[in-house]
Design a protein around this motif. Structure first.
Motif, mmCIF file in Angstrom:
data_model
loop_
_atom_site.group_PDB
_atom_site.id
_atom_site.type_symbol
_atom_site.label_atom_id
_atom_site.label_comp_id
_atom_site.label_asym_id
_atom_site.label_seq_id
_atom_site.Cartn_x
_atom_site.Cartn_y
_atom_site.Cartn_z
ATOM 1 N N MET A 1 0.857 -1.172 0.000
ATOM 2 C CA MET A 1 0.000 0.000 0.000
ATOM 3 C C MET A 1 0.905 1.237 0.000
ATOM 4 S SD MET A 1 -2.772 1.222 2.871
ATOM 5 C CE MET A 1 -4.098 0.233 2.245
ATOM 6 N N ARG A 2 0.481 2.251 -0.736
ATOM 7 C CA ARG A 2 1.231 3.507 -0.788
ATOM 8 C C ARG A 2 1.245 4.184 0.584
ATOM 9 N NH1 ARG A 2 1.601 6.731 -5.792
ATOM 10 N NH2 ARG A 2 1.387 8.486 -4.360
ATOM 11 N N LEU A 3 2.345 4.852 0.881
ATOM 12 C CA LEU A 3 2.498 5.545 2.156
ATOM 13 C C LEU A 3 1.415 6.598 2.364
ATOM 14 C CD1 LEU A 3 4.051 6.290 4.723
ATOM 15 C CD2 LEU A 3 5.491 7.762 3.312
ATOM 16 N N ASP A 4 1.166 7.444 1.363
ATOM 17 C CA ASP A 4 0.168 8.502 1.543
ATOM 18 C C ASP A 4 -1.229 7.927 1.790
ATOM 19 O OD1 ASP A 4 -0.009 7.623 -1.113
ATOM 20 O OD2 ASP A 4 -0.238 9.623 -1.961
ATOM 21 N N LYS A 5 -1.545 6.823 1.149
ATOM 22 C CA LYS A 5 -2.859 6.196 1.369
ATOM 23 C C LYS A 5 -2.936 5.595 2.773
ATOM 24 C CE LYS A 5 -6.430 3.315 -0.237
ATOM 25 N NZ LYS A 5 -7.246 3.002 -1.345
ATOM 26 N N PHE A 6 -1.863 4.940 3.234
ATOM 27 C CA PHE A 6 -1.874 4.369 4.582
ATOM 28 C C PHE A 6 -2.065 5.454 5.636
ATOM 29 C CE2 PHE A 6 0.111 3.246 8.585
ATOM 30 C CZ PHE A 6 -0.596 2.086 8.897
ATOM 31 N N LEU A 7 -1.361 6.569 5.494
ATOM 32 C CA LEU A 7 -1.488 7.660 6.460
ATOM 33 C C LEU A 7 -2.915 8.182 6.518
ATOM 34 C CD1 LEU A 7 1.828 9.594 5.746
ATOM 35 C CD2 LEU A 7 1.300 8.185 7.742
ATOM 36 N N VAL B 1 -5.817 6.413 5.485
ATOM 37 C CA VAL B 1 -6.727 5.355 5.942
ATOM 38 C C VAL B 1 -6.586 5.128 7.444
ATOM 39 C CG1 VAL B 1 -7.212 2.873 5.764
ATOM 40 C CG2 VAL B 1 -6.883 4.218 3.705
ATOM 41 N N SER B 2 -5.371 5.221 7.963
ATOM 42 C CA SER B 2 -5.129 5.005 9.392
ATOM 43 C C SER B 2 -5.517 6.217 10.237
ATOM 44 C CB SER B 2 -3.663 4.671 9.632
ATOM 45 O OG SER B 2 -2.850 5.773 9.301
ATOM 46 N N ARG B 3 -5.835 7.316 9.577
ATOM 47 C CA ARG B 3 -6.219 8.565 10.227
ATOM 48 C C ARG B 3 -5.051 9.217 10.993
ATOM 49 N NH1 ARG B 3 -10.567 6.186 8.631
ATOM 50 N NH2 ARG B 3 -12.670 6.914 8.788
ATOM 51 N N LEU B 4 -3.827 8.830 10.650
ATOM 52 C CA LEU B 4 -2.667 9.517 11.212
ATOM 53 C C LEU B 4 -2.588 10.931 10.632
ATOM 54 C CD1 LEU B 4 -0.122 6.583 11.142
ATOM 55 C CD2 LEU B 4 -0.936 7.769 13.183
ATOM 56 N N ILE B 5 -3.026 11.068 9.380
ATOM 57 C CA ILE B 5 -3.156 12.360 8.719
ATOM 58 C C ILE B 5 -4.519 12.356 8.039
ATOM 59 C CG2 ILE B 5 -2.244 13.880 6.918
ATOM 60 C CD1 ILE B 5 0.533 12.880 7.581
ATOM 61 N N LYS B 6 -5.247 13.456 8.163
ATOM 62 C CA LYS B 6 -6.652 13.471 7.741
ATOM 63 C C LYS B 6 -6.884 13.390 6.237
ATOM 64 C CE LYS B 6 -8.439 15.728 11.766
ATOM 65 N NZ LYS B 6 -9.745 15.728 12.319
ATOM 66 N N ARG B 7 -6.021 13.981 5.449
ATOM 67 C CA ARG B 7 -6.241 14.006 4.002
ATOM 68 C C ARG B 7 -5.035 13.452 3.264
ATOM 69 N NH1 ARG B 7 -8.297 18.582 6.056
ATOM 70 N NH2 ARG B 7 -10.530 18.902 5.772
ATOM 71 N N ARG B 8 -5.295 12.767 2.166
ATOM 72 C CA ARG B 8 -4.216 12.154 1.397
ATOM 73 C C ARG B 8 -3.309 13.217 0.785
ATOM 74 N NH1 ARG B 8 -4.967 7.110 -2.766
ATOM 75 N NH2 ARG B 8 -2.781 6.892 -3.327
ATOM 76 N N THR B 9 -3.866 14.337 0.369
ATOM 77 C CA THR B 9 -3.022 15.398 -0.208
ATOM 78 C C THR B 9 -2.093 15.976 0.855
ATOM 79 O OG1 THR B 9 -4.779 17.006 0.148
ATOM 80 C CG2 THR B 9 -4.634 16.044 -2.042
ATOM 81 N N VAL B 10 -2.561 16.078 2.087
ATOM 82 C CA VAL B 10 -1.711 16.558 3.186
ATOM 83 C C VAL B 10 -0.623 15.520 3.463
ATOM 84 C CG1 VAL B 10 -1.634 17.241 5.611
ATOM 85 C CG2 VAL B 10 -3.545 17.960 4.176
ATOM 86 N N ALA B 11 -0.986 14.237 3.446
ATOM 87 C CA ALA B 11 -0.007 13.164 3.654
ATOM 88 C C ALA B 11 1.072 13.217 2.575
ATOM 89 C CB ALA B 11 -0.705 11.804 3.648
ATOM 90 N N LYS B 12 0.667 13.498 1.338
ATOM 91 C CA LYS B 12 1.627 13.621 0.242
ATOM 92 C C LYS B 12 2.567 14.797 0.482
ATOM 93 C CE LYS B 12 1.840 14.484 -4.730
ATOM 94 N NZ LYS B 12 2.902 15.459 -4.584
#
Length: 93
Positions: free
Chosen positions: A1-7, A9-20
């Motif tokens: 699984m991609r890192l940004d998607k895991f962050l 889905v796990s709710r460690l970071i609220k949005r995938r664009t922010v995780a990116k």
């Protein structure tokens, strides 16, 4: 699984664009190395995420394409949480 998607889905970071963006800034380490948003995350990997002065270290326990909010914490185990003090905290002005 991609890192940004895991962050996300796990709710460690609220949005995938922010995780990116956070990954692009070098504030996420995957097994001790800077990780790009597209890095492959596997069970057992350790992530170190810097949120401002706070650093959170977690181990990936499960992978899932999507989760409910209450199940999101089951995707990871918190190993360490630390707050770095700012260098100028001890200075008197």
């Amino acid at each position: 699984m991609r890192l940004d998607k895991f962050l996300k889905v796990s709710r460690l970071i609220k949005r995938r664009t922010v995780a990116k963006d956070v990954s692009d800034q070098g504030r996420v380490l995957l097994n001790g190395r800077e990780a790009k948003p597209s890095a492959d995350v596997k069970i057992g990997d350790e992530l170190e995420i810097q949120y401002g002065q706070r650093i959170l270290t977690v181990r990936v326990e499960r992978l899932a394409e999507s989760t409910k909010k209450e199940d999101a914490e089951g995707l990871y185990a918190v190993l360490k949480e630390e707050v770095r003090k700012r260098e100028d905290d001890g200075l008197l002005l």
